[in-house]
Design an enzyme around this catalytic site. Structure first.
Site, short mmCIF file in Angstrom:
data_model
loop_
_atom_site.label_atom_id
_atom_site.label_comp_id
_atom_site.label_asym_id
_atom_site.label_seq_id
_atom_site.Cartn_x
_atom_site.Cartn_y
_atom_site.Cartn_z
N LYS A 79 15.02 -28.37 0.65
CA LYS A 79 13.57 -28.51 0.85
C LYS A 79 13.29 -28.81 2.32
CE LYS A 79 9.58 -30.98 -1.09
NZ LYS A 79 9.12 -31.98 -2.08
N SER A 154 5.71 -30.56 -5.38
CA SER A 154 5.72 -29.92 -4.09
C SER A 154 7.02 -29.18 -3.78
CB SER A 154 5.47 -30.96 -2.99
OG SER A 154 6.52 -31.91 -2.97
N SER A 178 7.54 -34.29 -7.83
CA SER A 178 7.78 -33.02 -7.13
C SER A 178 9.13 -32.37 -7.33
CB SER A 178 7.56 -33.21 -5.63
OG SER A 178 6.18 -33.21 -5.39
#
Ligand code: GLN
Length: 477
Positions: A79, A154, A178
């Protein structure tokens, strides 16, 4: 099955047996990325050359007969809020568009020690604020199961990459869901560890008392392997736990006999999708058939968890994001003087959602409102924590939906932030209480969209939720 759809542990066996080389594996995954990335948009940055070089190192280790770990040579996505030395880390924000960290996050140092093959940096909601990846400052990520739908967020890029075969596994971060929610929307496994289990050093801070890094994988076995590598105390993170880290692969045993599973009545809420509800109830029945006992429990403060979270998280975010002022690092938009420069930088380079949260956070922390909002939220947080402590007096784990619906359409919620915030009802309580949770696929809707359940564990007891998740997965193979 094509290589890119196989889990890490299966590819590891192939690497060890010299059925494939690490370079072949990396090239196969990149070929697949070339074919699908224009549709999915899982990545912000791809690092082909670095990946192939890393794979070559792995191949020479294998040729030399060196022992390799399960994640050695396995292609993964990171990420883009996790600092990677020498590789751009943008947080999907224009303000960090060209930021190249001079150091690695602790999770990267730990991961690099087992020689992974890093494919690139995964797309996300800007600064991890959102639940759909539509808030990325660069592009939207699409759900591999239905390109018109969001992958969740996210960590939507990480989950979409794993689900589409654009990565074998990924690292995500979870402040209010997330990791778990995008895992559920994309039909993969995602685990948020106990707060403090995994170091946050080098994770770009969103809400420091809630953030945790964790694995997103194709199955529970891979999840245990990734957690083994990234967990553990770190002197660089004062909130990191000194508790001993068990070998999580020891939990890969199919056995839930005698396990007491709580079903919190407040998580089966009105407005919840009926197909999601029946999938979770079916999962509960499966656990019962496998020898677990079910018990209805109550977590009475669940209804105020979202409002509590949306005061605490923005308050911490407002403070954490003060550092983006166009001076120390990050991008700058010039102005007539220094104040004007800061104003221009922050108003032009932060997206709408980030600005909304900074405003909410500063409001909640301002003199005169602090007691009424922020302090009150901290008190309610304690009540939410207490709910779990009481519930865990009676049960070993808690089973709940990961999200009230399956993946929704791109554009469906983005103009209504409150509606989007309410989607977080099942995930934020764990972050407020610091507890671990794993999302596991448990079926599909009639539209062929994945559904996930969530198993919530006691603090530092990832081992039990991994074991239960593994048992379910084996029974549903
Ligand atoms: N959807 C939540 C939010 O927008 C959770 C985000 C996260 O876990 N990073 O804050």
């Amino acid at each position: 099955m094509e290589l890119h759809n196989k889990p890490a542990h299966a590819l590891h066996t192939m690497l060890k047996n010299k059925e494939i080389s690490a370079v072949e594996l990396a090239e196969e995954v990149f070929k697949h990325i070339d074919q699908t990335e224009s549709k999915i948009g899982a990545y912000v940055t791809l690092t082909h050359d670095e990946a192939v070089n890393a794979a070559k190192v792995v191949d020479s280790k294998i040729v030399n007969g060196e022992e390799i770990g399960v994640l050695t040579g396995i292609p993964c996505a990171i990420k883009d809020n996790i600092c990677t030395k020498g590789i751009k880390t943008t947080c999907a924000s224009k303000i960090l568009e060209n930021f190249v960290p001079p150091y690695d996050a602790t999770v990267m140092t730990k991961l690099n020690a087992v020689n992974p093959v890093i494919l690139g940096k995964a797309n996300m909601d800007e600064f991890a604020m959102g639940g759909s990846t539509e808030n990325s400052g660069f592009h939207v990520t699409h759900n591999p199961h239905d390109l018109d739908r969001v992958p969740g967020g996210s960590s939507g890029g990480s989950a979409a990459a794993v689900a589409s075969g654009e990565a074998i596994y990924a690292l995500g971060s979870d402040t209010g869901g997330s990791i778990r929610q995008p895992a559920s929307f994309c039909g993969v496994v995602g685990l948020k560890p106990t707060y403090g289990r995994v170091s946050r050093y080098g994770l770009v801070a969103y809400a420091s008392s809630l953030d945790q890094i964790g694995p997103i994988t194709k199955d529970v076995t891979d999840c245990a392997h990734v957690l083994n590598v990234i967990a553990g105390h770190d002197v660089m993170d004062s909130t990191s736990s000194t508790a001993e880290v068990p070998d999580f692969t020891k939990s890969l045993v199919a056995d839930v006999k005698g396990l007491k599973i709580g079903l919190p009545k407040e998580y089966f809420i009105e407005g919840m999708d009926s197909e999601v509800e029946s999938a979770i109830r079916n999962a509960a029945k499966t656990f019962e058939k496998l020898g677990a006992t079910l018990k209805e429990i109550s977590l009475p403060h669940t209804d105020v968890a979202v409002s509590t979270y949306y005061l605490i998280a923005p308050a911490e975010a407002a403070t954490n994001l003060e550092r983006y002022d166009g001076v120390s690092y990050g991008e700058r938009v010039d102005g007539v003087d220094v104040v004007d420069m800061m104003k221009n930088t922050r108003s032009k380079l932060f997206g709408e959602e980030v600005k909304r949260r900074i405003m909410i956070g500063n409001y909640a922390l301002s003199a005169g409102y602090y007691d009424a909002y922020y302090l009150k939220a901290l008190k309610v947080r304690t009540l939410i924590q207490r709910d779990f402590t009481e519930a865990f007096g009676d049960v070993d784990v808690i089973l709940a939906p990961t999200a009230p619906t399956a993946a929704y359409k791109i554009g469906e919620m983005i103009s209504d932030p409150l509606k989007m915030y309410l989607q977080d009802i099942c995930t934020v309580p764990l972050n407020l209480a610091g507890l671990p949770g794993i999302s596991v696929p448990c079926g599909m809707t009639s539209n062929k969209l994945p559904i996930g359940f969530q198993l919530i564990g006691k603090a530092l007891d990832e081992a039990t939720i991994i074991k239960a998740a593994y048992t379910y997965e084996q029974a549903n193979k």
